[in-house]
Design an enzyme around this catalytic site. Structure first.
Site, PDB file in Angstrom:
ATOM      1  N   LYS A 206       0.843  -1.200   0.000  1.00 20.33           N
ATOM      2  CA  LYS A 206       0.000   0.000   0.000  1.00 20.33           C
ATOM      3  C   LYS A 206       0.880   1.253   0.000  1.00 20.33           C
ATOM      4  O   LYS A 206       0.701   2.158  -0.791  1.00 20.33           O
ATOM      5  CB  LYS A 206      -0.921  -0.040   1.225  1.00 20.33           C
ATOM      6  CG  LYS A 206      -1.865   1.128   1.326  1.00 20.33           C
ATOM      7  CD  LYS A 206      -2.886   0.897   2.426  1.00 20.33           C
ATOM      8  CE  LYS A 206      -3.693   2.154   2.688  1.00 20.33           C
ATOM      9  NZ  LYS A 206      -4.708   1.961   3.713  1.00 20.33           N
ATOM     10  N   GLU A 212      10.481  -4.910   4.513  1.00 20.99           N
ATOM     11  CA  GLU A 212      10.546  -6.315   4.114  1.00 20.99           C
ATOM     12  C   GLU A 212      10.221  -6.476   2.629  1.00 20.99           C
ATOM     13  O   GLU A 212      10.904  -7.189   1.886  1.00 20.99           O
ATOM     14  CB  GLU A 212       9.523  -7.150   4.911  1.00 20.99           C
ATOM     15  CG  GLU A 212       9.792  -7.255   6.399  1.00 20.99           C
ATOM     16  CD  GLU A 212       9.145  -6.143   7.202  1.00 20.99           C
ATOM     17  OE1 GLU A 212       8.904  -5.040   6.654  1.00 20.99           O
ATOM     18  OE2 GLU A 212       8.877  -6.368   8.396  1.00 20.99           O
ATOM     19  N   GLY A 267      -5.196  -2.000   4.849  1.00 24.22           N
ATOM     20  CA  GLY A 267      -4.360  -3.115   4.402  1.00 24.22           C
ATOM     21  C   GLY A 267      -5.017  -4.477   4.594  1.00 24.22           C
ATOM     22  O   GLY A 267      -5.123  -5.280   3.669  1.00 24.22           O
ATOM     23  N   ARG A 268      -5.487  -4.742   5.804  1.00 28.28           N
ATOM     24  CA  ARG A 268      -6.055  -6.076   6.089  1.00 28.28           C
ATOM     25  C   ARG A 268      -7.452  -6.256   5.494  1.00 28.28           C
ATOM     26  O   ARG A 268      -8.039  -7.327   5.615  1.00 28.28           O
ATOM     27  CB  ARG A 268      -6.030  -6.336   7.593  1.00 28.28           C
ATOM     28  CG  ARG A 268      -6.748  -5.278   8.413  1.00 28.28           C
ATOM     29  CD  ARG A 268      -6.393  -5.385   9.891  1.00 28.28           C
ATOM     30  NE  ARG A 268      -6.918  -4.276  10.669  1.00 28.28           N
ATOM     31  CZ  ARG A 268      -6.339  -3.074  10.775  1.00 28.28           C
ATOM     32  NH1 ARG A 268      -5.234  -2.817  10.118  1.00 28.28           N
ATOM     33  NH2 ARG A 268      -6.870  -2.137  11.525  1.00 28.28           N
ATOM     34  N   GLU A 353      -5.438  -7.150  14.679  1.00 28.57           N
ATOM     35  CA  GLU A 353      -4.927  -5.835  14.305  1.00 28.57           C
ATOM     36  C   GLU A 353      -6.059  -4.801  14.342  1.00 28.57           C
ATOM     37  O   GLU A 353      -5.823  -3.616  14.545  1.00 28.57           O
ATOM     38  CB  GLU A 353      -4.320  -5.908  12.906  1.00 28.57           C
ATOM     39  CG  GLU A 353      -3.296  -4.834  12.648  1.00 28.57           C
ATOM     40  CD  GLU A 353      -2.543  -5.043  11.345  1.00 28.57           C
ATOM     41  OE1 GLU A 353      -1.943  -6.120  11.166  1.00 28.57           O
ATOM     42  OE2 GLU A 353      -2.576  -4.147  10.499  1.00 28.57           O
ATOM     43  N   HIS A 384      -6.124 -33.681  17.082  1.00 28.78           N
ATOM     44  CA  HIS A 384      -5.002 -34.484  17.600  1.00 28.78           C
ATOM     45  C   HIS A 384      -3.937 -33.594  18.216  1.00 28.78           C
ATOM     46  O   HIS A 384      -2.804 -34.022  18.407  1.00 28.78           O
ATOM     47  CB  HIS A 384      -4.418 -35.337  16.471  1.00 28.78           C
ATOM     48  CG  HIS A 384      -5.403 -36.347  15.975  1.00 28.78           C
ATOM     49  ND1 HIS A 384      -5.444 -37.632  16.428  1.00 28.78           N
ATOM     50  CD2 HIS A 384      -6.436 -36.217  15.117  1.00 28.78           C
ATOM     51  CE1 HIS A 384      -6.442 -38.277  15.843  1.00 28.78           C
ATOM     52  NE2 HIS A 384      -7.068 -37.433  15.044  1.00 28.78           N
ATOM     53  N   LYS A 512       7.430  -0.790  12.345  1.00 28.77           N
ATOM     54  CA  LYS A 512       8.149  -0.362  11.141  1.00 28.77           C
ATOM     55  C   LYS A 512       9.208   0.682  11.496  1.00 28.77           C
ATOM     56  O   LYS A 512      10.326   0.667  10.993  1.00 28.77           O
ATOM     57  CB  LYS A 512       7.173   0.221  10.116  1.00 28.77           C
ATOM     58  CG  LYS A 512       6.251  -0.832   9.493  1.00 28.77           C
ATOM     59  CD  LYS A 512       5.369  -0.263   8.391  1.00 28.77           C
ATOM     60  CE  LYS A 512       4.406  -1.317   7.873  1.00 28.77           C
ATOM     61  NZ  LYS A 512       3.542  -0.871   6.801  1.00 28.77           N
TER      62      LYS A 512
HETATM   63  C1  G6Q Z   1      -2.813  -3.982   7.638  1.00 31.07           C
HETATM   64  C2  G6Q Z   1      -1.596  -3.426   8.181  1.00 31.07           C
HETATM   65  C3  G6Q Z   1      -0.323  -4.115   7.769  1.00 31.07           C
HETATM   66  C4  G6Q Z   1       0.124  -3.767   6.350  1.00 31.07           C
HETATM   67  C5  G6Q Z   1       1.549  -4.249   6.172  1.00 31.07           C
HETATM   68  C6  G6Q Z   1       2.072  -3.989   4.778  1.00 31.07           C
HETATM   69  O1  G6Q Z   1      -3.895  -3.531   7.847  1.00 31.07           O
HETATM   70  O2  G6Q Z   1      -1.527  -2.065   7.956  1.00 31.07           O
HETATM   71  O3  G6Q Z   1      -0.413  -5.505   7.895  1.00 31.07           O
HETATM   72  O4  G6Q Z   1      -0.725  -4.338   5.420  1.00 31.07           O
HETATM   73  O5  G6Q Z   1       2.365  -3.608   7.108  1.00 31.07           O
HETATM   74  O6  G6Q Z   1       2.035  -2.625   4.477  1.00 31.07           O
HETATM   75  P1  G6Q Z   1       2.197  -2.139   3.008  1.00 31.07           P
HETATM   76  O7  G6Q Z   1       1.098  -2.685   2.197  1.00 31.07           O
HETATM   77  O8  G6Q Z   1       2.173  -0.649   3.063  1.00 31.07           O
HETATM   78  O9  G6Q Z   1       3.530  -2.671   2.533  1.00 31.07           O
END
Ligand code: G6Q
Length: 547
Positions: A206, A212, A267-268, A353, A384, A512
């Site tokens: 996003k 990462e 994001g989620r 989250e 199990h 971050k």
């Molecule tokens: C989701 C969070 C988090 C995010 C990641 C990746 O709601 O904000 O999980 O999606 O940190 O972020 P970017 O999409 O900005 O790389």
């Protein structure tokens, strides 16, 4: 301090809880043979059976009073109409707009966002059709056979879960891979399994600033150029999904392969946007649109059904019942469908989250519990492993069982065995096994009275352990869309009652920040002394090893 715990609806539930906790579901089922009809709902082939909960009709009505007291109907409208309900980030929350069919209009800052949504969907269709048909090929002219999503958190977990869930709908000649972790082992192991000439990398971020993701994208880019011998190859092997178009162009991604989304998509909550590109590539755009349609059907239900018949509202309020009135801290998601193997991990992020917050919408620290720890594994594997704790542990763990009536792989008796396990578990959790029943069972095994007395305490199951069952025809794209939207909206319902913002994530932002702050110190030549002695020693041990 919040008035929630002193509100009439809350107080009524507190005193009602002291009555209900003396009852057993065993008695409740015995006394009322219509309990299943009273406490179950259906929507488009999805059955939600919540009769195996510690509730009566009065409980339900008191829970719905609490929902009403929190202004749930007005909040639902605020969400759907694009009010900036993510107040700490001053953003609208409109993942629901992404699954609107044509003919809707949703305004953000005075602009209808639906034309942009449909424009990007068309772009995804053109791109996925071209890749899947072999019209768009790699640098050396070969058809794309591997799609590698490079992204983390919200830019990974949804597509990973959905690609696995919809595997039976996937193109036979495509494999989807997901690289998230900055640990080089993640990308290294993926690169071993793919062929540069037939691989498409999708860099999903996003913000397009996530450490990462950018590290993995750079490694993938270098690997591709090394193997194909030309920087020009990047244009045909990389796509990007982001709200930050400036950063994607700086990274060198062909603007035609850049898919945009907007800050009003969390994001989620983003798998419905272009972040779902790997899903569309893997299962085809028609199936991706069926996924959107299923979610839209759940949205329409959520927005229009009375609270008494509203699946996300009831599922959410049952969580509040156990979380706030029984002190329950976790609940388990137990899918009896192997294709839903990543569903618990996906919900873990979605729920934890969203509602892992301790400050309410007015900036006050709350004096009641919010959130649950969400965990789970597909049945029967979980049986199990950790079901022992659910049956006989000291803490109550409410559970959601999810199961399809028919399997994508109807082989022998497998599916019948699978469902017999699922139904038997929910029944046993509810009924338990009394001392008398356990004693009788041991007697039939021919044990002496002495041996029975010694074993008996271990053989008793308290029962009265709540579960929901979500039963559906088959795990198809439409049903998956409904299920995901059900949980999204259930989480929203709970956030409304708790008066918290489910759509920000300052804890993630904090992480971050921390990662980028410490990195230069690990790379430094100087002894690090600026932290506590534990952190200093950990850093210096690593620095010494690097020399
Ligand atoms: C989701 C969070 C988090 C995010 C990641 C990746 O709601 O904000 O999980 O999606 O940190 O972020 P970017 O999409 O900005 O790389």
């Amino acid at each position: 301090m919040s008035n929630l715990t002193r509100s009439p609806a809350w107080l009524a539930l507190s005193s009602h809880q002291s009555i209900i906790c003396q009852k057993t579901m065993r008695e409740m089922f015995r006394a009322d043979v219509s309990r299943f009809d009273k406490f179950s709902l259906r929507l488009d082939g999805l059955l939600f059976d919540y009769s195996k909960n510690l509730i009566s009709t009065e409980t339900l009505s008191l829970l719905l009073d609490l929902a009403r007291q929190s202004g749930i109907n007005a909040w639902i409208e605020r969400q759907f109409t694009g009010e900036k309900i993510n107040t700490s980030e001053q953003r609208a929350v409109l993942h629901t707009a992404l699954r609107n069919p044509p003919g809707h209009s949703v305004q953000v800052d005075g602009k209808d966002i639906m034309p942009d949504v449909h424009r990007v969907l068309e772009h995804i269709r053109r791109f996925t059709d071209a890749v899947r048909s072999g019209q768009a090929v790699g640098y050396t002219g070969k058809k794309i056979r591997h799609v590698v999503n490079i992204g983390i958190g919200g830019s990974a977990l949804g597509p990973l879960m959905a690609c696995e869930a919809l595997k039976p709908y996937a193109a036979a000649d495509l494999t989807a891979h997901f690289v998230s972790n900055v640990d080089a082992s993640d990308i290294a192991e993926t690169l071993k399994r793919i062929d540069p000439e037939t691989t498409l990398f999708i860099v999903s971020s996003k913000t397009f600033t996530t450490q990462e993701t950018l590290a993995n994208a750079r490694t993938a880019r270098a690997w591709l150029i090394e193997h194909l011998g030309a920087e020009a190859a990047v244009a045909q092997h990389f796509a990007a999904v982001s709200t930050n178009l400036e950063a994607t162009s700086k990274f060198g991604i062909n603007p035609e392969n850049v898919f945009e989304f907007w800050d009003w998509v969390g994001g989620r909550y983003s798998l419905w946007s272009a972040i779902g590109l790997p899903i569309a590539l893997y299962v085809g755009m028609d199936n991706f649109q069926r996924l959107l349609a299923g979610a839209h059907a759940m949205d329409e239900h959520f927005r229009s059904a009375p609270l008494e018949k509203n699946m996300p509202v009831i599922l959410g309020m049952l969580g509040i019942w156990y979380g706030n009135f029984f002190g329950v801290g976790s609940y388990a998601i137990l899918p009896y469908d192997q294709y839903l193997q990543h569903f618990p991990a996906y919900l873990q992020q979605l729920e934890m989250e969203s509602n892992g917050k301790r400050v309410d919408r007015n900036g006050n620290v709350v004096n009641y519990d919010t959130h649950f720890t969400v965990w789970g594994e597909p049945g029967t594997n979980g049986q199990h492993s950790f079901y022992q704790l659910i049956h006989q542990g000291t803490r109550m763990v409410p559970t959601d069982f999810l199961a399809p009536l028919s399997s994508h792989n109807p082989i022998g008796d497998h599916h019948t065995m699978l469902l017999s396990n699922c139904f038997a578990q929910t029944e046993a959790l509810m009924l338990g096994k009394t001392e008398d029943e356990a004693r009788a069972e041991l007697k039939t095994q021919g044990l002496t009275d002495e041996a029975i007395a010694a074993l008996l305490p271990y053989k008793v199951f308290p029962g009265n352990r709540p579960s929901n069952t979500l039963l559906f025809e088959k795990l198809d794209p439409y049903t998956l869309g409904m299920l995901i939207a059900l949980y999204e909206q259930k989480i929203f319902v709970q956030s409304v009652v708790w008066n918290i913002n489910a759509f920000d994530q300052w804890g993630v932002e904090f992480g971050k920040q921390l990662a980028s702050k410490l990195l230069p110190e690990l790379q430094s030549k100087e002894l690090v002394t600026s932290h506590d002695c534990s952190t200093n020693n950990l850093i210096n041990l690593f620095r010494n090893r690097q020399r």
